[in-house]
Design an enzyme around this catalytic site. Structure first.
Site, PDB file in Angstrom:
ATOM      1  N   LYS A 110       0.862  -1.188   0.000  1.00  0.00           N
ATOM      2  CA  LYS A 110       0.000   0.000   0.000  1.00  0.00           C
ATOM      3  C   LYS A 110       0.891   1.228   0.000  1.00  0.00           C
ATOM      4  CE  LYS A 110      -4.492   0.616   0.123  1.00  0.00           C
ATOM      5  NZ  LYS A 110      -5.534  -0.312  -0.399  1.00  0.00           N
TER       6      LYS A 110
HETATM    7  P1  NAD Z   1     -12.562   7.601  -3.084  1.00  0.00           P
HETATM    8  O1  NAD Z   1     -11.577   8.644  -2.750  1.00  0.00           O
HETATM    9  O2  NAD Z   1     -12.975   7.395  -4.496  1.00  0.00           O
HETATM   10  O3  NAD Z   1     -13.900   7.854  -2.226  1.00  0.00           O
HETATM   11  C1  NAD Z   1     -13.870   7.984  -0.842  1.00  0.00           C
HETATM   12  C2  NAD Z   1     -15.214   8.506  -0.361  1.00  0.00           C
HETATM   13  O4  NAD Z   1     -15.194   8.556   1.071  1.00  0.00           O
HETATM   14  C3  NAD Z   1     -15.512   9.919  -0.834  1.00  0.00           C
HETATM   15  O5  NAD Z   1     -16.900  10.034  -1.108  1.00  0.00           O
HETATM   16  C4  NAD Z   1     -15.138  10.755   0.369  1.00  0.00           C
HETATM   17  O6  NAD Z   1     -15.832  12.012   0.419  1.00  0.00           O
HETATM   18  C5  NAD Z   1     -15.579   9.843   1.491  1.00  0.00           C
HETATM   19  N1  NAD Z   1     -14.963  10.178   2.768  1.00  0.00           N
HETATM   20  C6  NAD Z   1     -13.696  10.584   3.021  1.00  0.00           C
HETATM   21  N2  NAD Z   1     -13.548  10.843   4.339  1.00  0.00           N
HETATM   22  C7  NAD Z   1     -14.748  10.581   4.911  1.00  0.00           C
HETATM   23  C8  NAD Z   1     -15.240  10.668   6.241  1.00  0.00           C
HETATM   24  N3  NAD Z   1     -14.439  11.079   7.240  1.00  0.00           N
HETATM   25  N4  NAD Z   1     -16.526  10.327   6.473  1.00  0.00           N
HETATM   26  C9  NAD Z   1     -17.315   9.918   5.457  1.00  0.00           C
HETATM   27  N5  NAD Z   1     -16.924   9.826   4.192  1.00  0.00           N
HETATM   28  C10 NAD Z   1     -15.651  10.150   3.923  1.00  0.00           C
HETATM   29  O7  NAD Z   1     -11.982   6.239  -2.458  1.00  0.00           O
HETATM   30  P2  NAD Z   1     -12.369   4.754  -2.842  1.00  0.00           P
HETATM   31  O8  NAD Z   1     -11.407   4.294  -3.860  1.00  0.00           O
HETATM   32  O9  NAD Z   1     -13.836   4.675  -3.086  1.00  0.00           O
HETATM   33  O10 NAD Z   1     -11.996   3.988  -1.492  1.00  0.00           O
HETATM   34  C11 NAD Z   1     -12.906   3.911  -0.392  1.00  0.00           C
HETATM   35  C12 NAD Z   1     -12.532   2.758   0.517  1.00  0.00           C
HETATM   36  O11 NAD Z   1     -12.556   1.541  -0.246  1.00  0.00           O
HETATM   37  C13 NAD Z   1     -11.142   2.812   1.138  1.00  0.00           C
HETATM   38  O12 NAD Z   1     -11.178   2.168   2.393  1.00  0.00           O
HETATM   39  C14 NAD Z   1     -10.297   1.984   0.192  1.00  0.00           C
HETATM   40  O13 NAD Z   1      -9.144   1.490   0.802  1.00  0.00           O
HETATM   41  C15 NAD Z   1     -11.288   0.888  -0.138  1.00  0.00           C
HETATM   42  N6  NAD Z   1     -11.038   0.157  -1.378  1.00  0.00           N
HETATM   43  C16 NAD Z   1     -10.918   0.799  -2.568  1.00  0.00           C
HETATM   44  C17 NAD Z   1     -10.722   0.063  -3.742  1.00  0.00           C
HETATM   45  C18 NAD Z   1     -10.663   0.704  -5.090  1.00  0.00           C
HETATM   46  O14 NAD Z   1     -10.610  -0.035  -6.075  1.00  0.00           O
HETATM   47  N7  NAD Z   1     -10.707   2.006  -5.215  1.00  0.00           N
HETATM   48  C19 NAD Z   1     -10.599  -1.325  -3.666  1.00  0.00           C
HETATM   49  C20 NAD Z   1     -10.740  -1.960  -2.425  1.00  0.00           C
HETATM   50  C21 NAD Z   1     -10.962  -1.203  -1.294  1.00  0.00           C
END
Ligand code: NAD
Length: 424
Positions: free
Chosen positions: A113
């Protein structure tokens, strides 16, 4: 008897949480002492000072990290996070979870990561480009298509991956699309990668609803986080017929008992960037969203949001962990004791993203590209298999679903380490 260095490097609540999960799983499968610490402790980390020229001519230094947890089962794989609260301990915990996730899905990857301490909303587009390129430039000798392959995570996206791929390609002197995944399709991205994580979450939720004999058309869904994972999960579940009653992002949430039009919310985010003031329902806080009465609660933002404080008040039937590490160890214990909530643990629930990242990497290495149908069919086959093996492990050993998923992931990594032996 192996001895682990007692390190303060990664010291943080989230790293301790990942270690506690590991210890519990290692105990459950009687992982031998001489392999335990080698399997648990992250292998490499690199911290970098990223010097960026701002639009006003000034220079700012941002701190960035990359942690490679396990390199025994293939190149390491994992996203890069841009967020103001990133710590090296958080990055290490996320890298550890990537190891178990890749292993559970049967992917030939270790876990890694990356992260940068920055609020990307406060950067202009050109500053974001400078930061993304500088991160890759500083990591050029640490990453590689056969060493460590990044992808998007919280606060990063396809465009960031495109800049990183371009920087790496310029450095090595030829195009190298396999250096990152989650790229735009125009430069070697895969069909289906953008929606893969959310589509996988929704697919598994539908399967677990079927197991519980709950018709998806009767399911209500609350989703925290409306970025890549949250918005794609919402859209896919809405398309399956579920009613999305609450959504949120970092600016707050909205609630509508009669259902939120996810397409309208996505269009609103595209133009306004945040959900605040979206007229699809009543304003609620992120904390209230988590405690709503709903069939499915999907935390899709940050880790450690389901805690000992709110676990007793959850009113969902399924807790679908779109985010990594959203449930603390204490909350896990409370939910297990309650016995009325099915957790789909993160290492299974959100693994669709890394599965399609793997497909993207394969397509890049072969320079041979697949149709969306082919990608999605193969994705769902892997998720079915992972779900089946978790359910079998859960039944056989009377484990919680999280313990079942973690023990499978950890055992495979430990087996690979044992088979390879210790060099020198
Ligand atoms: P992203 O940046 O596209 O979206 C994140 C979202 O969370 C946004 O809407 C943001 O406003 C919101 N957010 C941020 N801080 C917040 C808070 N304090 N309270 C509420 N909402 C909040 O990120 P993503 O890629 O969607 O990732 C989200 C989660 O999923 C993370 O834990 C990431 O590790 C996990 N994840 C992502 C992927 C991927 O393919 N992108 C894969 C597996 C897991």
């Amino acid at each position: 008897m192996s001895k682990v260095i007692v390190s303060t490097l990664y010291d943080s609540d989230v790293f301790k949480m990942a270690c506690r999960q590991f210890d519990q799983a290692a105990d459950a499968i009687n992982l031998p002492e001489n392999i335990r610490d080698r399997t648990k402790y992250p292998r490499h980390c690199l911290a970098v000072a990223l010097q960026i020229r701002r639009d006003d001519g000034s220079v700012t230094i941002f701190e960035g990290y990359r942690v490679q947890h396990n390199l025994s089962t293939g190149p390491s794989k994992g996203g890069i996070r841009f967020h103001p609260h990133v710590t090296i301990g958080e990055v290490a915990a996320l890298a550890m979870w990537m190891s178990w996730k890749c292993s559970l899905a049967g992917l030939p990857y270790g876990g890694a990561k990356g992260g940068v301490i920055v609020d990307p909303h406060l950067l202009s587009l050109s500053e974001l480009e400078h930061l993304s390129r500088r991160y890759m430039q500083e990591m050029v000798n640490f990453l590689g298509p056969h060493t460590d392959v990044p992808a998007p995570d919280l606060g990063t996206n396809e465009q960031v991956m495109a800049w990183m791929m371009d920087t790496y390609s310029n450095h090595v002197g030829h195009i190298e699309p396999a250096i990152v995944t989650g790229k735009p399709i125009a430069i070697g991205g895969s069909q289906g990668r953008r929606e893969a994580t959310g589509a996988g979450v929704a697919y598994l939720v539908r399967k677990y609803l079927e197991d519980l004999a709950i018709p998806i058309k009767e399911a209500t869904v609350a989703i925290q986080g409306f970025g890549n994972v949250g918005s794609e999960t919402a859209l896919a579940l809405q398309n399956f017929g579920a009613k999305i009653i609450a959504l949120s992002d970092y600016s707050g949430g909205i609630y509508n008992a009669t259902g939120i039009d996810v397409n309208k919310a996505r269009a609103y985010i595209r133009s306004e960037k945040i959900l605040k003031d979206f007229h699809g329902g009543d304003a609620i806080s992120n904390e209230q969203l988590l405690e709503l009465k709903c069939t499915v609660l999907a935390p899709c933002a940050l880790e450690r949001v389901i805690t000992e404080q709110n676990a007793g008040r959850l009113q969902c039937r399924i807790l679908a962990e779109g985010a990594n590490g959203p449930t603390t160890n204490g909350a896990d214990r409370i939910i297990e004791k309650r016995g009325d909530i099915e957790i789909i643990p993160d290492v299974l629930c959100n693994s669709g993203g890394v599965v399609v990242s793997y497909f993207e990497w394969l397509q890049n290495l072969q320079n041979y590209y697949w149709s969306r149908d082919e990608v999605m069919t193969k994705l769902y086959a892997i998720l079915d298999k992972a779900k089946e093996s978790v359910e079998y492990q859960k039944r056989k050993f009377k484990f919680s679903r999280r313990l079942a998923a973690l023990t499978l992931g950890i055992q495979r990594v430990a087996d690979a380490k044992a088979a390879r032996g210790l060099f020198p």
